[in-house]
Design a protein around this motif. Structure first.
Motif, PDB file in Angstrom:
ATOM      1  N   GLY A  26       8.326  -1.740 -13.906  1.00 22.76           N
ATOM      2  CA  GLY A  26       7.117  -1.686 -13.005  1.00 22.76           C
ATOM      3  C   GLY A  26       6.441  -0.031 -12.882  1.00 22.76           C
ATOM      4  N   HIS A  27       5.090  -0.253 -12.987  1.00 28.93           N
ATOM      5  CA  HIS A  27       4.471   1.096 -12.861  1.00 28.93           C
ATOM      6  C   HIS A  27       3.301   0.816 -11.665  1.00 28.93           C
ATOM      7  CE1 HIS A  27       1.347   3.833 -14.112  1.00 28.93           C
ATOM      8  NE2 HIS A  27       2.527   4.524 -14.518  1.00 28.93           N
ATOM      9  N   LYS A  28       3.721   1.886 -10.656  1.00 23.21           N
ATOM     10  CA  LYS A  28       2.942   1.895  -9.407  1.00 23.21           C
ATOM     11  C   LYS A  28       2.904   3.141  -9.122  1.00 23.21           C
ATOM     12  CE  LYS A  28       2.546  -0.595  -5.166  1.00 23.21           C
ATOM     13  NZ  LYS A  28       3.000  -1.573  -4.210  1.00 23.21           N
ATOM     14  N   PHE A  29       1.865   3.761  -8.371  1.00 30.05           N
ATOM     15  CA  PHE A  29       1.664   5.226  -8.086  1.00 30.05           C
ATOM     16  C   PHE A  29       1.675   6.156  -9.079  1.00 30.05           C
ATOM     17  CE2 PHE A  29       3.398   2.873  -4.363  1.00 30.05           C
ATOM     18  CZ  PHE A  29       2.302   2.858  -3.372  1.00 30.05           C
ATOM     19  N   TYR A  77       8.072   6.795  -2.406  1.00 28.57           N
ATOM     20  CA  TYR A  77       7.773   5.175  -2.608  1.00 28.57           C
ATOM     21  C   TYR A  77       8.854   4.300  -2.706  1.00 28.57           C
ATOM     22  CZ  TYR A  77       3.470   7.965  -3.559  1.00 28.57           C
ATOM     23  OH  TYR A  77       2.164   8.375  -3.434  1.00 28.57           O
ATOM     24  N   PHE A 106       5.859  -4.907  -6.043  1.00 27.43           N
ATOM     25  CA  PHE A 106       4.999  -4.365  -7.269  1.00 27.43           C
ATOM     26  C   PHE A 106       3.804  -4.861  -7.298  1.00 27.43           C
ATOM     27  CE2 PHE A 106       8.889  -3.642 -10.162  1.00 27.43           C
ATOM     28  CZ  PHE A 106       9.412  -2.216  -9.606  1.00 27.43           C
ATOM     29  N   GLU A 107       3.468  -5.669  -6.194  1.00 29.63           N
ATOM     30  CA  GLU A 107       1.983  -6.275  -5.892  1.00 29.63           C
ATOM     31  C   GLU A 107       1.204  -4.710  -5.809  1.00 29.63           C
ATOM     32  OE1 GLU A 107      -0.399  -9.782  -4.483  1.00 29.63           O
ATOM     33  OE2 GLU A 107       1.346  -9.541  -3.398  1.00 29.63           O
ATOM     34  N   THR A 108       0.212  -4.463  -6.311  1.00 31.05           N
ATOM     35  CA  THR A 108      -0.787  -3.428  -6.000  1.00 31.05           C
ATOM     36  C   THR A 108      -2.036  -3.493  -5.255  1.00 31.05           C
ATOM     37  OG1 THR A 108      -1.954  -3.770  -8.284  1.00 31.05           O
ATOM     38  CG2 THR A 108      -0.102  -2.346  -8.373  1.00 31.05           C
ATOM     39  N   GLU A 109      -2.385  -4.808  -5.035  1.00 27.11           N
ATOM     40  CA  GLU A 109      -3.588  -5.016  -4.180  1.00 27.11           C
ATOM     41  C   GLU A 109      -3.107  -5.962  -3.115  1.00 27.11           C
ATOM     42  OE1 GLU A 109      -7.247  -5.961  -6.036  1.00 27.11           O
ATOM     43  OE2 GLU A 109      -6.743  -4.506  -7.608  1.00 27.11           O
ATOM     44  N   ASN A 116       0.790  -1.392   0.036  1.00 26.85           N
ATOM     45  CA  ASN A 116      -0.064  -0.178  -0.024  1.00 26.85           C
ATOM     46  C   ASN A 116       0.765   1.172   0.000  1.00 26.85           C
ATOM     47  OD1 ASN A 116      -2.584  -1.347  -0.053  1.00 26.85           O
ATOM     48  ND2 ASN A 116      -2.336  -1.350   2.403  1.00 26.85           N
ATOM     49  N   ALA A 161       6.774   1.229  -3.280  1.00 30.34           N
ATOM     50  CA  ALA A 161       6.915   0.387  -4.652  1.00 30.34           C
ATOM     51  C   ALA A 161       7.831  -0.633  -4.335  1.00 30.34           C
ATOM     52  CB  ALA A 161       7.406   1.491  -5.735  1.00 30.34           C
TER      53      ALA A 161
END
Length: 190
Positions: A156-159, A132, A33-36, A27, A30
């Motif tokens: 990796g794409h996050k936030f 992050y 790389f898991e988003t949930e 949560n 980064a």
């Protein structure tokens, strides 16, 4: 003190506490790389899958879980079975206390007993640190004797941001005639 910290095998009943640690990394960072955040049920299934063949370790002090680390298959093909991937997550309030080093030292001893020769770690990486992600994980692994063997640019794409990923490797055994991979349950003495 680090001497007050014990290392033990994880139990499926630890899933909720371990997931609470992992949820922070999903949560708020980064690093994963898991988003949930997975459900407790899913997390327990993941743990049990790993524990069939590999060590899944917990660091604790006075019954408080401070972090965890485990080995799991590298790539998942038979020819790679004497190599393993490492994973570690610490309670975010318990970093820089030597817990990671203690967990990895025990993990490495077990890996050697399993006849594993190569350890790998997949790590989020940045050119410019942000709120992050920083490069502390790569620095920790380097301190533990790992070296970067590959970098994947902006994979990796996050936030709403792109992050790199590096693979780091540590050779812990001689590459001799093939030895048999031993399941963790076959060696359980650490």
């Amino acid at each position: 003190m680090i001497d007050d910290i014990s290392i033990r095998s994880a139990e499926p009943e630890d899933a909720n506490e371990l997931l609470n640690i992992y949820a922070y990394y999903v949560n708020e960072t980064a690093i994963s790389f898991e988003t949930e955040v997975p459900s407790v049920k899913e997390f327990k299934i993941r743990m049990e899958k790993v524990m069939k063949n590999y060590p899944y370790l917990v660091a604790q002090k006075n019954n408080e879980i401070l972090g965890y680390a485990y080995l799991h298959p590298f790539v998942g093909r038979k020819a790679y079975e004497l190599s393993a991937e490492t994973t570690i997550y610490l309670n975010p309030d318990k970093k820089k206390m030597g817990i990671g080093k203690k967990l990895y030292s025990v993990l490495e001893d077990i890996a050697k007993a399993q006849n594993i020769t190569n350890l790998y770690s997949c790590i989020g990486y940045v050119d410019k640190e942000d709120e992050y992600l920083n490069n502390n994980s790569a620095q920790f692994h380097e301190h533990m004797g790992y070296r970067v063997v590959g970098k994947f640019e902006n994979c990796g794409h996050k936030f709403g941001r792109w992050y790199h990923m590096v693979w780091m490797e540590k050779i812990i055994g001689e590459h001799k005639e093939i030895k048999e991979f031993l399941k963790y349950s076959d060696i359980k003495s650490f």
